[in-house]
Scaffold this motif. Structure first.
Motif, PDB file in Angstrom:
ATOM      1  N   ALA A 184       0.912  -1.179  -0.056  1.00 13.41           N
ATOM      2  CA  ALA A 184       0.120  -0.034  -0.021  1.00 13.41           C
ATOM      3  C   ALA A 184       0.878   1.086   0.109  1.00 13.41           C
ATOM      4  N   ALA A 185       0.524   2.198  -0.769  1.00  8.82           N
ATOM      5  CA  ALA A 185       1.304   3.303  -0.782  1.00  8.82           C
ATOM      6  C   ALA A 185       1.357   4.415   0.311  1.00  8.82           C
ATOM      7  N   ASP A 186       0.223   4.143   0.977  1.00 10.66           N
ATOM      8  CA  ASP A 186       0.307   4.954   2.450  1.00 10.66           C
ATOM      9  C   ASP A 186       1.329   4.335   3.367  1.00 10.66           C
ATOM     10  N   ARG A 187       1.861   3.402   3.362  1.00 15.41           N
ATOM     11  CA  ARG A 187       2.885   2.670   4.130  1.00 15.41           C
ATOM     12  C   ARG A 187       4.374   3.174   3.555  1.00 15.41           C
ATOM     13  N   LEU A 188       4.478   3.865   2.705  1.00 16.15           N
ATOM     14  CA  LEU A 188       6.007   4.462   2.174  1.00 16.15           C
ATOM     15  C   LEU A 188       5.920   6.167   2.125  1.00 16.15           C
ATOM     16  N   VAL A 189       7.024   6.440   2.302  1.00 14.97           N
ATOM     17  CA  VAL A 189       7.330   8.055   2.059  1.00 14.97           C
ATOM     18  C   VAL A 189       8.685   7.786   1.497  1.00 14.97           C
ATOM     19  N   ALA A 190       8.600   8.440   0.192  1.00 15.50           N
ATOM     20  CA  ALA A 190      10.121   8.794  -0.577  1.00 15.50           C
ATOM     21  C   ALA A 190      10.628  10.207  -0.209  1.00 15.50           C
ATOM     22  N   LYS A 191      11.816   9.949   0.098  1.00 17.81           N
ATOM     23  CA  LYS A 191      12.695  11.108   0.581  1.00 17.81           C
ATOM     24  C   LYS A 191      14.093  11.324  -0.147  1.00 17.81           C
ATOM     25  N   GLY A 192      14.225  12.208  -0.526  1.00 17.24           N
ATOM     26  CA  GLY A 192      15.730  12.277  -1.273  1.00 17.24           C
ATOM     27  C   GLY A 192      16.553  13.313  -0.442  1.00 17.24           C
ATOM     28  N   TYR A 193      17.730  13.031   0.003  1.00 17.63           N
ATOM     29  CA  TYR A 193      18.468  13.954   0.699  1.00 17.63           C
ATOM     30  C   TYR A 193      19.738  14.434   0.149  1.00 17.63           C
ATOM     31  N   GLY A 194      19.806  14.036  -1.107  1.00 23.13           N
ATOM     32  CA  GLY A 194      21.001  14.525  -2.015  1.00 23.13           C
ATOM     33  C   GLY A 194      22.159  14.152  -1.159  1.00 23.13           C
ATOM     34  N   GLU A 195      23.007  15.407  -1.283  1.00 22.33           N
ATOM     35  CA  GLU A 195      24.259  15.271  -0.421  1.00 22.33           C
ATOM     36  C   GLU A 195      24.460  15.711   0.784  1.00 22.33           C
ATOM     37  N   SER A 196      23.030  15.938   1.654  1.00 22.12           N
ATOM     38  CA  SER A 196      23.048  16.500   2.910  1.00 22.12           C
ATOM     39  C   SER A 196      23.608  15.593   4.297  1.00 22.12           C
ATOM     40  N   GLN A 197      23.519  14.210   3.807  1.00 21.88           N
ATOM     41  CA  GLN A 197      23.791  13.313   4.618  1.00 21.88           C
ATOM     42  C   GLN A 197      25.066  12.378   4.376  1.00 21.88           C
ATOM     43  N   LEU A 198      26.188  13.216   4.240  1.00 23.50           N
ATOM     44  CA  LEU A 198      27.389  12.383   3.767  1.00 23.50           C
ATOM     45  C   LEU A 198      27.942  11.466   5.100  1.00 23.50           C
ATOM     46  N   ILE A 199      27.976  10.159   4.775  1.00 26.03           N
ATOM     47  CA  ILE A 199      28.622   9.307   5.801  1.00 26.03           C
ATOM     48  C   ILE A 199      30.194   9.782   5.843  1.00 26.03           C
ATOM     49  N   VAL A 200      30.982   9.878   4.633  1.00 21.44           N
ATOM     50  CA  VAL A 200      32.367  10.328   4.796  1.00 21.44           C
ATOM     51  C   VAL A 200      32.451  11.673   4.143  1.00 21.44           C
ATOM     52  N   ALA A 201      32.475  12.588   5.013  1.00 22.13           N
ATOM     53  CA  ALA A 201      32.815  13.833   4.457  1.00 22.13           C
ATOM     54  C   ALA A 201      34.202  14.141   3.825  1.00 22.13           C
ATOM     55  N   ASN A 202      34.263  14.962   2.700  1.00 21.44           N
ATOM     56  CA  ASN A 202      35.400  15.105   1.944  1.00 21.44           C
ATOM     57  C   ASN A 202      35.845  13.936   1.315  1.00 21.44           C
ATOM     58  N   ALA A 203      35.010  13.306   0.806  1.00 18.18           N
ATOM     59  CA  ALA A 203      35.468  11.772   0.104  1.00 18.18           C
ATOM     60  C   ALA A 203      36.231  12.045  -0.951  1.00 18.18           C
ATOM     61  N   THR A 204      37.355  11.317  -1.372  1.00 17.32           N
ATOM     62  CA  THR A 204      38.326  11.630  -2.258  1.00 17.32           C
ATOM     63  C   THR A 204      38.341  10.362  -3.151  1.00 17.32           C
ATOM     64  N   THR A 205      38.216   9.249  -2.637  1.00 13.85           N
ATOM     65  CA  THR A 205      38.408   7.756  -3.458  1.00 13.85           C
ATOM     66  C   THR A 205      36.839   7.520  -3.954  1.00 13.85           C
ATOM     67  N   GLU A 206      36.674   6.699  -4.936  1.00 14.78           N
ATOM     68  CA  GLU A 206      35.626   6.023  -5.554  1.00 14.78           C
ATOM     69  C   GLU A 206      34.747   5.285  -4.267  1.00 14.78           C
ATOM     70  N   GLU A 207      35.800   4.615  -3.637  1.00 15.30           N
ATOM     71  CA  GLU A 207      34.892   3.829  -2.600  1.00 15.30           C
ATOM     72  C   GLU A 207      34.458   4.694  -1.605  1.00 15.30           C
ATOM     73  N   GLU A 208      34.910   5.696  -1.152  1.00 16.78           N
ATOM     74  CA  GLU A 208      34.128   6.535  -0.334  1.00 16.78           C
ATOM     75  C   GLU A 208      33.066   7.254  -0.955  1.00 16.78           C
ATOM     76  N   HIS A 209      33.037   7.593  -2.174  1.00 10.73           N
ATOM     77  CA  HIS A 209      31.888   8.053  -2.789  1.00 10.73           C
ATOM     78  C   HIS A 209      30.716   6.900  -2.748  1.00 10.73           C
ATOM     79  N   GLN A 210      31.155   5.801  -2.807  1.00 12.35           N
ATOM     80  CA  GLN A 210      30.266   4.739  -3.159  1.00 12.35           C
ATOM     81  C   GLN A 210      29.496   4.578  -1.660  1.00 12.35           C
ATOM     82  N   ILE A 211      30.304   4.955  -0.486  1.00 12.30           N
ATOM     83  CA  ILE A 211      29.579   4.786   0.563  1.00 12.30           C
ATOM     84  C   ILE A 211      28.605   5.941   0.777  1.00 12.30           C
ATOM     85  N   ASN A 212      28.720   6.882   0.386  1.00  9.79           N
ATOM     86  CA  ASN A 212      27.998   7.979   0.311  1.00  9.79           C
ATOM     87  C   ASN A 212      26.596   7.690  -0.419  1.00  9.79           C
TER      88      ASN A 212
END
Length: 643
Positions: A603-631
């Motif tokens: 059911a659609a009312d059980r779901l909320v879609a939310k896009g956070y863009g780059e506002s909640q980075l796990i690895v700040a200032n990522a430089t490697t592709e692996e770090e970008h993948q984590i984000n």
């Protein structure tokens, strides 16, 4: 010299006169139906003159007419060598077939076709040829039924046609005979009775029928007892008295006033010159089946049915039809309550003379005829089937090789081997996922087992070791659901297919197979984000890829297993590209994921879609592709639990 010549002539004259009188005597015996006596007379002639055509003819026909056609082959062989005819070759074929000499029988039938233009004879000969060929494809109707000669009950004379009624077995026997039946030289038969419980018979207590007296100097045979035990019908005939009935007929006796009445001739016989025998009642007693050679049938002896009238008599007999009846002989009917109709026949494809058959409906509703197979039938006569426990146990009669003499009574039992049993013992262990450590035991989790039809097949709470045990059937599919308050419920498919040994290789009656499986539950915590692994999108696109759909389907299952939760599904980008672009892309990706989940029935009312863009980075200032993948990740979190 003259005296010698006189004595030689006298001896020859006496010999000719003696031979002629013996021949006349044999012909008289044959014409009066005293076939065994005719065989004895003409055998003396053949001893001196092996090529005597008339002697070979009479002996061959005497064996055929007294139901011993298998013994007639050498005499028919003499006839086809001296003066081949259709009849001689055809009957030679029948005799060879009765001996299970099928290749020789085929040759004789083929030759018979060359001596006639009659379409009826040709058709019958072709039917015999086809019947022999069809015999090769006969399968045992009950593969595990085993037949045993009831030696304790049988004698060196004829014993046959047993029926069981009210703890008694009734059967036909030549024991205590007062004379010989001149047609085949066997003892005259009477009806006997003994105590019986199923297949167990008190053979020492067998005595002549006490309900009414057996008559002397004739055959009494093939008894039928009505289901209520109040009516006895049997065949009576072959008397040597000129004052008696000329042919075998059905007689009936009724239970009246504490005893059975004197047997009387039944109207279903219709004509004193017609042969009527082998009676049997339907399961409810409303119909009487029997065999008769009356005119208008399809062969020598046909099966007929008469329905009981309001006054207790039976109405006019009706032929049971050409599907069961053939140009041959059908006898000893045995109708069953389930609609199956058992009988004996030498006209349907079989192994020799009379075989046991069943008429039953196939999947389309059409009646088909099946030979019961080699574990019931032989090259001799096999007949008079009676069930004491349908269809697992009962009796038949047969004059097959290896018996005690003439017709013998055999009993049969279902010896189907007990099926080997495989028990699949499944240990289900419940565990909980602990961050940064090994999965820990989760006790008191509710574990429920469902079969492939979604029917509950078991359920229990896991013990202190986290275990629940179920007994499963082999080669089956199941679903296991584990749940506990404070944890995500989880369902997993489980199959026993391919996990058990081949049953044919097992020796023990019961084999236990123990298997293990583990279900790991995650804690259900509001607003705690859980990363969905392997959710990838094409560059700058939001469409769900096939590999992403596989991972999202796992979330679909979590939502199905936990119908009380509402989630937020979020999408995150890495820090490359502008903030606005990333925000828009992440929202579109989150919505695509939600749309896919809704398409899977959530059911659609059980779901909320939310896009956070780059506002909640796990690895700040990522430089490697692996770090970008984590984000770049897709997450979900429970935002509401409905009571």
């Amino acid at each position: 010299m003259k005296n010698h010549f006189f004595w030689i002539c006298l001896i020859l004259l006496i010999g000719v006169s003696s031979c002629k009188s013996l021949q006349e005597k044999g012909n008289d015996q044959f014409l009066s139906g005293q076939y065994q006596y005719a065989i004895n007379s003409f055998s003396q002639i053949l001893a001196d003159d092996p090529e005597n055509k008339e002697a070979n003819q009479v002996i061959a026909e005497s064996y055929r007419l007294s139901n011993r056609i298998e013994d007639a082959a050498p005499y028919y062989q003499k006839l086809v060598e001296a003066d081949p005819t259709f009849d001689s070759y055809y009957r030679l074929g029948l005799s060879l077939k009765a001996q299970d000499k099928n290749e020789e029988a085929l040759e004789a039938f083929e030759k018979a076709k060359g001596y006639t233009q009659d379409e009826t004879y040709l058709a019958e000969t072709q039917r015999q040829l086809e019947a022999i060929k069809l015999t090769k494809g006969i399968k045992d109707y009950w593969p595990y039924h085993e037949l045993v000669n009831y030696k304790e009950l049988n004698t060196s004379g004829p014993d046959y046609a047993p029926v069981v009624s009210e703890d008694f077995i009734y059967f036909t026997s030549g024991r205590q005979a007062s004379g010989l039946y001149p047609a085949d030289g066997s003892p005259y038969t009477k009806i006997f009775r003994a105590r019986a419980e199923g297949l167990r018979v008190d053979v020492t207590g067998a005595q002549p029928l006490p309900e009414f007296k057996n008559e002397e100097g004739l055959n009494q045979a093939a008894i039928a007892v009505s289901p209520d035990g109040n009516t006895i019908i049997y065949a009576r005939g072959n008397s040597t008295s000129d004052k008696d009935l000329p042919e075998t007929a059905l007689f009936v006796s009724y239970f009246r006033g504490g005893g059975f009445t004197q047997p009387i001739w039944m109207p279903v016989n219709e004509d004193e010159t017609w042969w009527n025998s082998t009676p049997a009642f339907s399961a409810d007693g409303s119909e009487l089946y029997f065999a008769s050679n009356r005119p208008g049938g399809y062969g020598g002896v046909d099966l007929y049915k008469a329905t009981k009238l309001a006054n207790g008599d039976f109405g006019s007999p009706v032929n049971v039809g050409p599907n069961i009846n053939t140009p041959g002989n059908e006898l000893f009917p045995r109708p069953m309550a389930d609609g199956k109709f058992f009988f004996s026949s030498d006209g349907h494809p079989g192994y020799g003379k009379l075989d046991l058959f069943v008429a039953e409906k196939d999947a389309s509703g059409a009646q088909v005829i099946k030979n019961l197979g080699e574990n019931f039938n032989s090259t001799n006569d096999d007949f008079a089937l009676f069930f004491t426990e349908y269809p697992k146990a009962g009796f038949i009669s047969s004059n097959r090789d290896g018996g005690l003499g003439d017709d013998d009574i055999y009993f049969f039992e279902d010896k189907t081997p007990k099926p080997k049993i495989i028990n699949v013992l499944l240990n289900v262990f419940t565990k909980q996922r602990v961050a940064g450590a090994d999965d820990a035991v989760l006790e008191q989790a509710r574990v429920v087992l469902y079969d492939e039809n979604s029917k509950q097949a078991g359920g229990d709470f896991s013990n202190t070791t986290g275990r629940v045990r179920f007994t499963l059937t082999p080669d089956a599919d199941f679903t296991i659901i584990a749940s506990k308050s404070g944890y995500f419920s989880k369902s997993i498919p489980y199959t026993t297919k391919g996990k058990t040994p081949d049953i044919s290789t097992l020796i023990q009656d019961v084999t236990n197979i123990t298997l293990d499986t583990t279900i790991v539950l995650d804690q259900l915590v509001l607003d705690r984000s859980i990363v969905l692994e392997n959710i990838y999108y094409d560059l700058d696109k939001a469409e769900i890829r096939a590999d992403a759909a596989v991972e999202l389907s796992k979330l679909v299952q979590i939502l199905k297993d936990n119908p009380a939760i509402k989630i937020e599904l979020s999408s995150h980008t890495d820090s490359r590209s502008g903030d606005a672009y990333n925000q828009n892309l992440s929202q579109r990706r989150a919505q695509s994921a939600v749309d896919y989940i809704v398409s899977q029935g959530i059911a659609a009312d059980r779901l909320v879609a939310k896009g956070y863009g780059e506002s909640q980075l796990i690895v700040a200032n990522a430089t490697t592709e692996e770090e970008h993948q984590i984000n770049r990740r897709t997450e979900f979190k429970v935002i509401e639990i409905k009571e």
